[in-house]
Write a protein that holds these residues in place. Structure first.
Motif: not given
Length: 137
Positions: A55-62, A64-67, A69-73, A103-107
């Motif tokens: 779900i965190a990736l549903c709006d496109g690539h991110k 590692f640290n962005e993911i 930050r979005v997923i608490e805990g 740079l590593v991107l996940y999508e």
């Protein structure tokens, strides 16, 4: 009149007869198939974090640290492990860009979008369940 009574009695007996061995076998096979399919899905998607990552990736690539930050805990160790499993199952694409620094991107992959209906249904059920629990308090 006697014939009608006999036919009615026969019809009610037929309706109350226990399932045949063939019926039970077909039901068992259907149930086993569903259990197997759900087991396969849970093997790939089960756990506390995988669906949240998707779900965190549903709006496109991110990154590692962005993911994270979005997923608490979620810890970096768990996130790394879950991303590897999702990549192995074709649900996440990992791209390494040779920038300085690297740079590593996940999508999400195209296959990931086959889960849209499932994710929507889970979100609706979760929202309804939360409201049910609140109303019972």
């Amino acid at each position: 009149m006697k014939t009608e009574t006999i036919q009615q009695d026969h019809a009610s007996e037929t309706a109350l007869q226990p399932a045949t061995l063939g019926d039970l076998n077909r039901d068992y096979i259907k149930c086993s198939a569903k259990l197997g399919a759900v087991g396969d899905a849970l093997y790939v998607l089960g756990g506390k974090w995988k669906l949240r990552i998707i779900i965190a990736l549903c709006d496109g690539h991110k990154r590692f640290n962005e993911i994270q930050r979005v997923i608490e805990g979620i810890t970096s160790k768990v996130l790394s492990s879950e991303l590897k499993e999702l990549e192995l199952n074709g649900l996440v694409k990992r791209t390494v860009l040779d920038d300085k620094p690297v740079l590593v991107l996940y999508e999400p992959t195209e296959y990931t979008y086959s889960l849209n209906e499932v994710l929507h249904s889970l979100a609706v059920w979760g929202s309804n369940h939360r409201e049910k629990l609140r109303s019972e308090l």
